[in-house]
Motif scaffolding. Sequence first.
Motif, short mmCIF file in Angstrom:
data_model
loop_
_atom_site.label_atom_id
_atom_site.label_comp_id
_atom_site.label_asym_id
_atom_site.label_seq_id
_atom_site.Cartn_x
_atom_site.Cartn_y
_atom_site.Cartn_z
N ALA A 1 0.95 -1.22 0.18
CA ALA A 1 0.32 -0.01 0.26
C ALA A 1 0.69 1.52 -0.15
O ALA A 1 0.45 2.02 -0.84
CB ALA A 1 -1.33 0.45 1.31
N ALA A 2 2.22 1.02 0.91
CA ALA A 2 3.00 1.98 0.68
C ALA A 2 4.12 1.78 0.65
O ALA A 2 5.11 1.51 1.01
CB ALA A 2 2.68 3.02 2.18
N PRO A 3 5.04 1.48 -0.75
CA PRO A 3 5.82 0.91 -1.30
C PRO A 3 7.12 2.46 -0.61
O PRO A 3 7.12 3.28 0.03
CB PRO A 3 6.33 1.71 -2.84
CG PRO A 3 4.74 1.79 -3.12
CD PRO A 3 4.05 2.26 -1.67
N ALA A 4 7.78 1.68 -0.29
CA ALA A 4 9.35 1.98 0.50
C ALA A 4 9.74 3.09 -0.80
O ALA A 4 9.79 3.49 -1.70
CB ALA A 4 10.87 0.67 0.27
N PRO A 5 10.54 4.29 0.18
CA PRO A 5 10.91 5.76 -0.42
C PRO A 5 11.92 4.91 -1.43
O PRO A 5 12.99 4.04 -1.24
CB PRO A 5 11.98 6.43 0.44
CG PRO A 5 12.01 5.04 1.23
CD PRO A 5 10.97 4.67 1.28
N ALA A 6 11.94 5.75 -2.89
CA ALA A 6 12.93 5.48 -3.73
C ALA A 6 13.42 5.88 -4.94
O ALA A 6 12.04 6.79 -4.94
CB ALA A 6 12.85 3.90 -4.68
N PRO A 7 14.63 6.83 -5.58
CA PRO A 7 14.46 7.80 -6.27
C PRO A 7 13.65 7.15 -8.00
O PRO A 7 13.60 5.86 -7.82
CB PRO A 7 15.88 8.14 -6.50
CG PRO A 7 16.88 6.92 -6.09
CD PRO A 7 15.95 5.94 -5.08
N PRO A 8 13.34 8.14 -8.63
CA PRO A 8 13.12 7.50 -10.08
C PRO A 8 14.01 6.38 -10.42
O PRO A 8 15.00 6.81 -10.68
CB PRO A 8 12.47 8.87 -11.05
CG PRO A 8 12.85 9.29 -9.99
CD PRO A 8 13.62 9.25 -8.94
#
Length: 541
Positions: free
Chosen positions: A93-100
């Motif tokens: 539901a809430a993906p881990a933070p990541a750059p594009p």
Amino acid sequence: MMQQRAAALLAVPLALALLAPAGAQERPQPPAPRQSSADDVVVTGERDRARSKWLRAESANFTLYAVDEAQAREMAARLERFDQLLRLLTRTAAPAPAPPLAVYLLTGASQVERLRRQSLSAGQFATGYYSAAATGVVLAADMRWDMQRARTPRYSDVWLFTEYSRHFLLQNARGDYLPAWYVDGFTLNLATTRFLGDTIEYGRGHPSLALELDVERWEPIEKIVAGQIDRGQLYSAQSALLVHYILADPARRKAFERFLAETRSGTAPVAAFERAFGTSMKALHARLWRYRHEATYIRATATGFTVPDVIVSRLPRSADALLLDQAAMRIGIPEPDRQQAVLRRAEDAVAHWSDAFGRRVLAQAQILYGAPERADATLDALLESAPADPELLYLKGLRHLIAGRGQAAIAAAEFREARNWFARAWRADPDYYPALYGWVESLSTAPQFLSEKTLNALLKAALLAPQATQIQVTAATMMMAEGRFAAAEALLAPITVTPRDPASGQVPALLAQARAHLRADLAQLTASFRYTATWKDLNCC
């Protein structure tokens, strides 16, 4: 294998989610405008001599580089839809933070070779390439095969979906162990996903793998479960079938969760599997032999997906010569002859077209493969136009880091300057993990090097890029330098050791070191930051 039937495949809740009304899924936010130097991009309509054939297409989760705008927009939309599918399948539901993620749509083997760390053997051809390093992540697909021959599934889709599935799983595993055969099998089951208007198909077996199961003598399934076999076409086919079998039934999914719990607590994989599933390896082998003709795939109406916003810009002329070199430098070029070739190309390109993109790439090449101090004037001029550009700030820090690595007498002063620039890069973009990793290395001459603050910075970088195993290796090595052996073991144990991630090959020895309570010395720790990727690439074909 995996013939079409109207049966659920991975999870019943998925089918329900796919049929949800359009408002049920959170709409991806459009990307913020990328801060660039004045001539870093060229708007459509300027003189042809100023324009590159390459363009950049930015969506919420991807930055694509391509030569065809329609193709770039189509692939950006398809990858965003695929990302939404993965979120549903994995209940993220809430993906881990990541750059594009940077994705390169290439047209030919010569372009793929510009990215690879090692040339292909005779008779092999690459459909794409994926690499994750502490300094960047790159995904590329060779679109030429789909231009030459219409095929279902498309070569480019199979490659991009396989590797992005792997990338996504590792990004969102949040430190939990997943065996290599499961990761490989899961990604291969999604490789043939098709988006047909509002209809989606997924879980269909790839024809070449289905043929492998029918005509080749199978490997004993216990060797795959135990991790004794981890490569090859037959391994891929059997892993895909095993994962399909597990995910097709709720009871087997529960059994798989029990298997993971046991293996994470130290039980040997085969024993854990047999106990969790209540079966023997021999019986499992026989069941899979029958299942290859029973397996089904999903076709569903997918009204819950959203169409992403895509921002397209044209790159300046120097990108024709340097775009792929820039990508290769981000993941590492180990061969000295290739390093010097990149430096010469950058010098030639800037001599012909002195645009900001070319000067940026030249500065990077000078830092890595030439004289770092030669990059100062270029970087300073570029930073005047874009003072908050995280990559430029990072390169300024890298310039001083590389200089300090090479001369012990000036290391302390150079590293102190480097960490100021790395800190500015991270403040400009908190998701720019190479700056965090560089900042920690720049502390290696300072009293506070071994501290909670530096370890937390490494762990933050690892959270942002868990695919870059070297960051976790370095963090675990720092823990062992401090005598925190249990914490080091807890960080290392979940890492999937696989030839697709050659940096993971360091993990067994480091685990043994942690379990033996052997401290890492400063030399081992600093060497971890300078790990050079000289392996044979497997993520290519």
